[in-house]
Design an enzyme around this catalytic site. Structure first.
Site, PDB file in Angstrom:
ATOM      1  CB  THR A 217      43.478 -14.626   2.044  1.00  0.00           C
ATOM      2  OG1 THR A 217      43.220 -15.948   2.535  1.00  0.00           O
ATOM      3  CG2 THR A 217      43.013 -14.531   0.609  1.00  0.00           C
TER       4      THR A 217
ATOM      5  CG  HIS B 212      40.368 -20.541  -5.708  1.00  0.00           C
ATOM      6  ND1 HIS B 212      40.431 -19.352  -5.016  1.00  0.00           N
ATOM      7  CD2 HIS B 212      39.150 -20.577  -6.275  1.00  0.00           C
ATOM      8  CE1 HIS B 212      39.283 -18.710  -5.151  1.00  0.00           C
ATOM      9  NE2 HIS B 212      38.486 -19.433  -5.915  1.00  0.00           N
TER      10      HIS B 212
ATOM     11  CE  LYS C 114      41.794 -13.534   5.863  1.00  0.00           C
ATOM     12  NZ  LYS C 114      41.512 -14.977   5.797  1.00  0.00           N
TER      13      LYS C 114
ATOM     14  CE  LYS D  64      48.412 -24.007   2.536  1.00  0.00           C
ATOM     15  NZ  LYS D  64      48.068 -22.685   1.979  1.00  0.00           N
TER      16      LYS D  64
ATOM     17  CE  LYS E 199      50.894 -19.882   5.718  1.00  0.00           C
ATOM     18  NZ  LYS E 199      50.530 -19.083   4.582  1.00  0.00           N
ATOM     19  NE  ARG E 200      43.636 -27.904   6.129  1.00  0.00           N
ATOM     20  CZ  ARG E 200      42.518 -28.583   5.875  1.00  0.00           C
ATOM     21  NH1 ARG E 200      41.342 -28.005   6.042  1.00  0.00           N
ATOM     22  NH2 ARG E 200      42.552 -29.837   5.496  1.00  0.00           N
TER      23      ARG E 200
HETATM   24  C1  6GP Z   1      43.431 -21.574  -1.964  1.00  0.00           C
HETATM   25  C2  6GP Z   1      44.864 -21.285  -2.344  1.00  0.00           C
HETATM   26  O1  6GP Z   1      45.695 -22.340  -1.913  1.00  0.00           O
HETATM   27  C3  6GP Z   1      45.296 -19.971  -1.696  1.00  0.00           C
HETATM   28  O2  6GP Z   1      46.578 -19.627  -2.130  1.00  0.00           O
HETATM   29  C4  6GP Z   1      44.319 -18.863  -2.061  1.00  0.00           C
HETATM   30  O3  6GP Z   1      44.617 -17.685  -1.356  1.00  0.00           O
HETATM   31  C5  6GP Z   1      42.904 -19.277  -1.723  1.00  0.00           C
HETATM   32  O4  6GP Z   1      42.583 -20.496  -2.375  1.00  0.00           O
HETATM   33  C6  6GP Z   1      41.868 -18.256  -2.140  1.00  0.00           C
HETATM   34  O5  6GP Z   1      42.005 -17.933  -3.483  1.00  0.00           O
HETATM   35  N1  6GP Z   1      42.960 -22.794  -2.586  1.00  0.00           N
HETATM   36  C7  6GP Z   1      42.118 -23.602  -1.956  1.00  0.00           C
HETATM   37  O6  6GP Z   1      41.735 -23.381  -0.817  1.00  0.00           O
HETATM   38  C8  6GP Z   1      41.638 -24.757  -2.708  1.00  0.00           C
HETATM   39  O7  6GP Z   1      40.989 -25.630  -2.178  1.00  0.00           O
HETATM   40  C9  6GP Z   1      41.346 -25.812  -4.791  1.00  0.00           C
HETATM   41  O8  6GP Z   1      41.907 -24.797  -4.026  1.00  0.00           O
END
Ligand code: 6GP
Length: 838
Positions: free
Chosen positions: A672, A373, A676, A570, A564-565
């Site tokens: 994601t 991810h 949304k 970002k 978002k975080r």
């Molecule tokens: C996140 C990614 O930063 C995001 O781009 C992606 O949409 C989401 O995963 C779902 O795939 N990654 C994390 O939250 C994380 O902790 C280690 O990655």
């Protein structure tokens, strides 16, 4: 089930009390639960009592489906997906269950006839914040889609007592407050102490020879922890399938150490209990970063071992031979947090179940699949060997052996390439030795996937390049998706009703059907309804902001939202630079004609991430000045909405005009939130990063505001030697923005406050804000211009929604089923279990 005679299950009375869906029946059940579960009567009941009574009423209706589902899966020993994730960010359950049961309106009426307001009761639910952001929320969307697509599945994770912290804002700074989501009880879960599992930690290993003369290893642990499963039913949308989310709580095996207790050492006796329970106490609040803490590794082995042992229990319970473990279960690893599963499954098969190495390895690889991810190097988990060996001595031995076999394979495929061996080894030996969890996951899995096309490509070319060259056949892409049930039907009923009034409601299950909306894009009445819905939703947010923040917002302004975080990659601070640019233009020319905007931010920063917290402070400080400067004359407003959560996101997405997806290209794996927002009719301003690329492809480039460097351009610029100061000196507006911050204009004259942030931009600017600044500003100017043409904007908004079909998590899950899991749906007939028994 066996203890309930069939005629009673069939019996109408039970239908009425626990399963009936009519308004009358729901009312009766609600009052019954208020009385018998909460022990209250209306005159003294609190709002929470009412919420609990309603939750139990709904849970009863889930249970019928849940038990039916379990009976059928058990009888047929159905192939099952185990989704292993350290995080599940489920969001509130009540509303979603009402939608999926199809009884939202009946329940609304039932409670209103009792003098209550459903929205009020929904607000009452404490959301289980058992995740940080993207990865945890994705897991939740996938569970919803698996249930909806009737795919047998189990979500396995940790039942953290404290989820993600609550965020307060004091004097513009983020303050963290513990999240006590369980303090009023959790009506959705059922504890299953009878299925508790024991997990070992620490100690040492001993070699011995077994009765058949084979070399064996025995692990004598220092500590044993008990894992107690807590199950939550997850119902699919308008199906009878209710799958299970099984979360583990850590306990001491015995409540007291009696020896210590009897010798009078009461506190010593309770000590072990406290130490054990610490394991599932708190969620680590870091998103996309790893810190190598012992407790975190203990959490990982804890939930992974509990889950794998639980699967083995199920395998035996269904008379499946253990040699067919991989036929019964496919285990998806949600990032590397559960990657220890590779070594743990090997250990269970070999040490506990007497299997030989080769067979165990083949079963392990066939069972496991890994999703990556992130592209951020700081998020790639590695554990110091010393810490790892101390906590998991047996696993370390197994990892060394896997590594030995693996490096032999590498040597055979790439002879005389010692540098490659060094790079690919499961052990990083460049300095202090580390176990590399991503490498372990790659070697131990049969599938490795990224979460958007660009992300998968970058994994292949860069982060996991050696593994791609070694095992090209393992790699595949699965672009993320989001569930339309929670993120439109539940959160945006007005848009849902408008859409369904035109094209029926099939789109809720087949999101591609939204394309039929294109037929109405030239229908003036439809367009005007579309616009008034957005406007009404914006009004609601205006009221909320007024109440929460005391800021008066113009509902006709562009609602420009970044939620978002908080993370430097970002680039929330790039957004801030834009705000100051507009502010400077107004200050220079107070009568300038600008399109009014409301900048809305939401999101948490990791508590230890200083720069992210400083960015939050900067945004709040800009707000304090801009919102109160008479020259601005309400044309700009800056709002920071505190404590962003799933519950809150559901309120925010529908109100957006513009969605900010402005990460430096090559850093956001997918995103994601971008999906949304667009699904709710916001237009996107974004870089060619993550899933933005695919969203733009789908909605059409004329309906998407693109700007900035591409991933290859980012690499090229960095390779050439990037000098942010050059941009600062040559760009007049940029310089004025930075100077404005440096002058203390937003910090009551304090020129030191934001200096660390400014220095990081002027002298490093790792995420290329300055390089993308002008392109961003130009693009935003274009957005402002387009927004003035209301018809054009509405048209773009409709086309965005109509073309978002690809981004349903149903599509993602369908692709996982086909390409990775090899699994079919198992439809559930209500009552089939009873017939099956007859
Ligand atoms: C996140 C990614 O930063 C995001 O781009 C992606 O949409 C989401 O995963 C779902 O795939 N990654 C994390 O939250 C994380 O902790 C280690 O990655």
């Amino acid at each position: 089930m066996q203890t309930v005679p069939n005629h009673q299950v069939d019996n109408l009375q039970i239908e009425d009390d626990r399963t009936g869906l009519s308004v009358e029946c729901l009312k009766r059940a609600f009052l019954d639960n208020l009385f018998y579960v909460q022990g209250k009567f209306p005159k003294i009941a609190t709002k929470n009592d009412y919420y609990m009574a309603l939750a139990y009423t709904v849970r009863d209706r889930l249970l019928q489906r849940w038990i039916n589902t379990a009976v059928i899966y058990t009888d047929r020993a159905s192939r099952t997906v185990s989704y292993l994730s350290a995080e599940f960010l489920m969001g509130p359950h009540l509303g979603n269950n009402l939608v999926n049961l199809g009884i939202y309106d009946q329940v609304k009426q039932a409670v209103s006839e009792l003098g209550l307001d459903l929205e009020d009761l929904l607000e009452q639910e404490e959301e289980p914040g058992l995740g940080n952001g993207g990865l945890g929320r994705l897991a939740a969307c996938y569970l919803d889609s698996m249930a909806t697509l009737e795919i047998p599945s189990l979500g396995y994770g940790i039942r953290y007592e404290f989820g993600i912290f609550d965020q307060d804002i004091r004097d513009g700074w983020q303050v963290e407050i513990t999240d006590k989501w369980l303090h009023c009880g959790n009506p959705w879960e059922i504890a299953r102490p009878e299925w508790a599992i024991y997990v070992r930690l620490g100690g040492h290993t001993e070699a011995y020879t077994d009765e058949r003369g084979r070399y064996r290893v025995r692990w004598i642990p220092f500590q044993v922890i008990k894992g107690v499963p807590h199950d939550t039913p997850l119902l699919g949308y308008k199906t009878n399938t209710a799958n299970t989310l099984r979360l583990w709580t850590a306990e001491a095996p015995e409540s007291f150490d009696f020896a210590a207790f009897n010798s009078g050492d009461y506190l010593g006796a309770v000590q072990e209990k406290m130490v054990s329970e610490n394991l599932s106490k708190v969620l680590y609040p870091n998103d996309d970063s790893s810190q190598g803490k012992r407790l975190r590794l203990a959490q990982q082995i804890f939930f992974v071992s509990c889950s794998l042992q639980d699967m083995i229990r199920i395998v035996f319970g269904q008379n499946v031979p253990l040699e067919k473990f991989h036929e019964k279960f496919v285990v998806q690893l949600n990032d590397t947090h559960p990657a220890i599963a590779v070594a743990e499954l090997m250990r269970l098969l070999i040490d506990e179940h007497d299997m030989g190495w080769d067979q165990a390895w083949s079963i392990t690889q066939k069972s496991l699949a890994y999703t990556n991810h992130t592209l951020l190097p700081e998020a790639l988990e590695r554990w110091p060997i010393s810490l790892f060996g101390e906590l998991l001595p047996r696993h370390l031995e197994i990892i060394y052996e896997i590594n030995y076999h693996f490096l032999e394979e590498v040597k055979a495929k790439f002879p005389a390439d010692s540098d490659r061996l060094r790079r690919m080894s499961l052990i990083d030996e460049s300095g202090e030795k580390y176990v590399r969890m991503a490498h372990l996951a790659c070697v131990g899995s049969h599938s490795i996937n990224g979460v958007a096309a660009l992300h998968t490509k970058l994994l292949q070319q860069d982060v996991l390049r050696d593994f791609y060259q070694m095992y090209p056949e393992k790699f595949n892409n699965k672009t993320n998706g989001v569930t339309p049930r929670r993120f439109i039907v539940l959160s945006n009923p007005r848009l849902t009703n408008l859409i369904s009034s035109k094209i029926g409601d099939n789109w809720v299950k087949n999101l591609k059907d939204l394309k039929h909306l294109e037929a109405f894009v030239d229908d003036p009445e439809f367009c005007s309804q579309w616009r008034s819905i957005k406007s009404a939703i914006k009004q609601d947010l205006v009221a909320y902001i007024q109440k929460q923040n005391g800021i008066t917002v113009n509902p006709d302004s562009i609602f420009d939202i970044q939620a978002k975080r908080f993370h430097e990659y970002k680039r929330q601070h790039l957004n801030a630079l834009h705000i100051i640019t507009l502010y400077n233009r107004i200050k220079a020319n107070p009568d300038i004609d600008i399109t009014p905007r409301t900048f809305i931010f939401g999101g948490k920063a990791a508590p230890g991430y200083y720069m992210a917290k400083l960015i939050i402070k900067l945004i709040n400080s800009i707000g304090d000045v801009v919102n109160n400067d008479p020259d601005v004359r309400d044309r700009l407003k800056v709002v920071f909405l505190k404590n962003y959560s799933v519950k809150f996101a559901q309120r925010v997405y529908p109100a957006a005009d513009l969605s900010e997806q402005i990460s430096m290209a090559g850093k956001e794996a997918s995103g994601t939130g971008n999906m949304k927002f667009a699904l709710n009719g916001a237009l996107t301003i974004g870089t060619l990063d993550g899933a933005n690329v695919e969203i733009r492809e789908e909605v059409g480039e004329e309906n998407f505001f693109i700007f900035g460097l591409t991933a290859p351009e980012v690499y090229a610029l960095k390779a050439r030697g990037y000098r942010p100061l050059d941009y600062y000196h040559s760009n007049r507006e940029l310089k004025a923005v930075i100077d404005r911050i440096a002058s203390g204009h937003f910090s009551h004259g304090d020129t030191k406050l934001f200096k660390p942030l400014l220095d990081s931009l002027l002298y490093r600017d790792e995420y290329l804000l300055f390089a993308d600044y002008q392109a961003y500003i130009d693009c935003q100017d274009y957005v402002s211009q387009v927004y003035r043409d209301r018809d054009r904007w509405t048209r773009m908004s409709i086309l965005n929604v109509a073309r978002m079909g690809k981004f349903s998590s149903d599509r993602s899950i369908h692709d996982y089923c086909q390409d990775i899991w090899n699994i079919q749906s198992v439809p559930i007939e209500l009552g089939e279990c009873i017939q099956a028994k007859e």
